[in-house]
Design an enzyme around this catalytic site. Structure first.
Site, mmCIF file in Angstrom:
data_model
loop_
_atom_site.group_PDB
_atom_site.id
_atom_site.type_symbol
_atom_site.label_atom_id
_atom_site.label_comp_id
_atom_site.label_asym_id
_atom_site.label_seq_id
_atom_site.Cartn_x
_atom_site.Cartn_y
_atom_site.Cartn_z
ATOM 1 C CG ASP A 1 -6.214 -2.986 3.076
ATOM 2 O OD1 ASP A 1 -5.165 -2.701 3.687
ATOM 3 O OD2 ASP A 1 -6.834 -2.168 2.364
ATOM 4 C CG HIS B 1 -3.886 -1.553 -1.685
ATOM 5 N ND1 HIS B 1 -4.982 -2.320 -2.018
ATOM 6 C CD2 HIS B 1 -4.284 -0.772 -0.649
ATOM 7 C CE1 HIS B 1 -5.990 -2.015 -1.213
ATOM 8 N NE2 HIS B 1 -5.598 -1.073 -0.379
ATOM 9 C CG ASP C 1 -5.201 2.370 0.906
ATOM 10 O OD1 ASP C 1 -6.166 1.596 0.827
ATOM 11 O OD2 ASP C 1 -4.054 2.012 1.248
ATOM 12 C CG MET D 1 -8.663 7.106 2.458
ATOM 13 S SD MET D 1 -7.926 7.040 4.092
ATOM 14 C CE MET D 1 -6.928 5.531 3.951
ATOM 15 C CG MET E 1 -11.534 3.090 2.099
ATOM 16 S SD MET E 1 -9.912 3.093 2.899
ATOM 17 C CE MET E 1 -8.846 3.199 1.466
ATOM 18 C CG MET F 1 -11.705 -3.043 4.856
ATOM 19 S SD MET F 1 -10.161 -2.603 4.035
ATOM 20 C CE MET F 1 -9.311 -1.685 5.326
ATOM 21 C CB SER G 1 -0.887 0.016 1.241
ATOM 22 O OG SER G 1 -1.428 1.316 1.394
ATOM 23 C CG HIS H 1 -9.325 -0.008 -0.627
ATOM 24 N ND1 HIS H 1 -8.729 -0.156 0.612
ATOM 25 C CD2 HIS H 1 -10.662 -0.058 -0.413
ATOM 26 C CE1 HIS H 1 -9.665 -0.290 1.531
ATOM 27 N NE2 HIS H 1 -10.839 -0.226 0.949
HETATM 28 C C1 DX5 Z 1 -6.527 1.405 5.565
HETATM 29 C C2 DX5 Z 1 -6.024 1.073 4.176
HETATM 30 C C3 DX5 Z 1 -4.889 0.136 4.133
HETATM 31 C C4 DX5 Z 1 -3.647 0.600 4.836
HETATM 32 C C5 DX5 Z 1 -2.928 -0.606 5.331
HETATM 33 O O1 DX5 Z 1 -7.648 2.205 5.456
HETATM 34 O O2 DX5 Z 1 -7.080 0.491 3.413
HETATM 35 O O3 DX5 Z 1 -4.585 -0.242 2.793
HETATM 36 O O4 DX5 Z 1 -2.786 1.331 4.032
HETATM 37 O O5 DX5 Z 1 -1.841 -0.189 6.104
HETATM 38 P P1 DX5 Z 1 -1.080 -1.147 7.098
HETATM 39 O O6 DX5 Z 1 -0.532 -2.293 6.286
HETATM 40 O O7 DX5 Z 1 -0.042 -0.283 7.677
HETATM 41 O O8 DX5 Z 1 -2.099 -1.641 8.091
HETATM 42 ZN ZN ZN Z 2 -6.541 -0.357 1.370
#
Ligand code: DX5
Ligand code: ZN
Length: 221
Positions: free
Chosen positions: A171, A32, A34, A36, A67, A136, A7, A65
């Protein structure tokens, strides 16, 4: 097929292109990303223009991904930007079938994600049309949180009770100590932010995680 998806949330955002090259050379299967929106989760990260710039330098597939509250409105933007996998949340108040149709209509992979407190049954009606289900293992919003082992029951349910043949991704809090139990439960795509970017030797860390996943996976995974 086992895949490790670092990620980029945990990378140095001032040097994204170098970080992409660094994890690719260390053996990343997917990147990956993220996304948001400050509304679906209490944090803000990147949007389509940044995904597009990452796509221009990446050699491995972009696993996006989202969110966000409106994954339908933004699907075309992220697909245009180069998302190979587009995973949105079942908790988002949108027309999930329309999102899946858009993604698959463009030949990309469609995924749906489950928060830790959402039962797997919430996305069962869509499972037959999905390429990926993301379980998750932390509440979304931030990297570096502690793995919630209780979600593994959902991974087993999806993989073994439903017999879901697509990718089962996990994840949040995935590291060399937690990855084995996830693989044994039936997950095959492993997202890791801090465990990869925080490692002194990224290549050795990815190799170790892959080895541990392979050792715990059932032979058909
Ligand atoms: C959280 C994200 C993850 C995050 C994981 O909202 O979806 O992808 O980056 O990070 P680690 O591996 O540090 O838990
Ligand atoms: Zn993620």
């Amino acid at each position: 097929m086992i895949r490790i998806a670092p990620s980029l949330l945990a990378c140095d955002f001032a040097r994204i292109a170098e970080e992409v090259r660094r994890v690719e050379e260390a053996g990343a299967d997917w990147l990956h990303l993220d996304v948001m929106d400050g509304h679906f989760v209490p944090n803000l990260t990147i949007g389509p223009p940044v995904v597009e710039k990452i796509a221009a330098v990446a050699r491995v597939p972009l696993d996006v991904h989202v969110m966000i509250t409106d994954p339908l409105a933004f699907a075309p933007r992220f697909l245009d930007a180069g998302a190979q996998v587009y995973t949105f949340h079942v908790e988002a108040p949108c027309d999930a079938r329309a999102v899946i149709e858009q993604v698959k209509g463009r030949g990309r992979r469609a995924g749906m994600a489950l928060n830790p407190d959402t039962p797997a049954a919430a996305l069962k009606p869509f499972a037959a049309d999905l390429d990926l289900i993301l379980v998750m293992s932390v509440f979304p919003g931030f990297g570096g949180q502690r793995f919630i082992a209780g979600v593994l029951a959902k991974v087993r349910e999806i993989r073994y009770d439903w017999g879901f043949r697509g990718d089962v991704q996990i994840d949040g809090g995935i590291d060399p100590d937690t990855i084995g139990a996830c693989a044994a439960a039936g997950a095959n795509v492993f997202v890791a932010g801090s465990a990869v970017f925080g490692a002194p030797d990224i290549k050795a860390r990815i190799a170790e995680m892959r080895r541990r996943a392979q050792a715990s996976a059932s032979p058909s995974d």
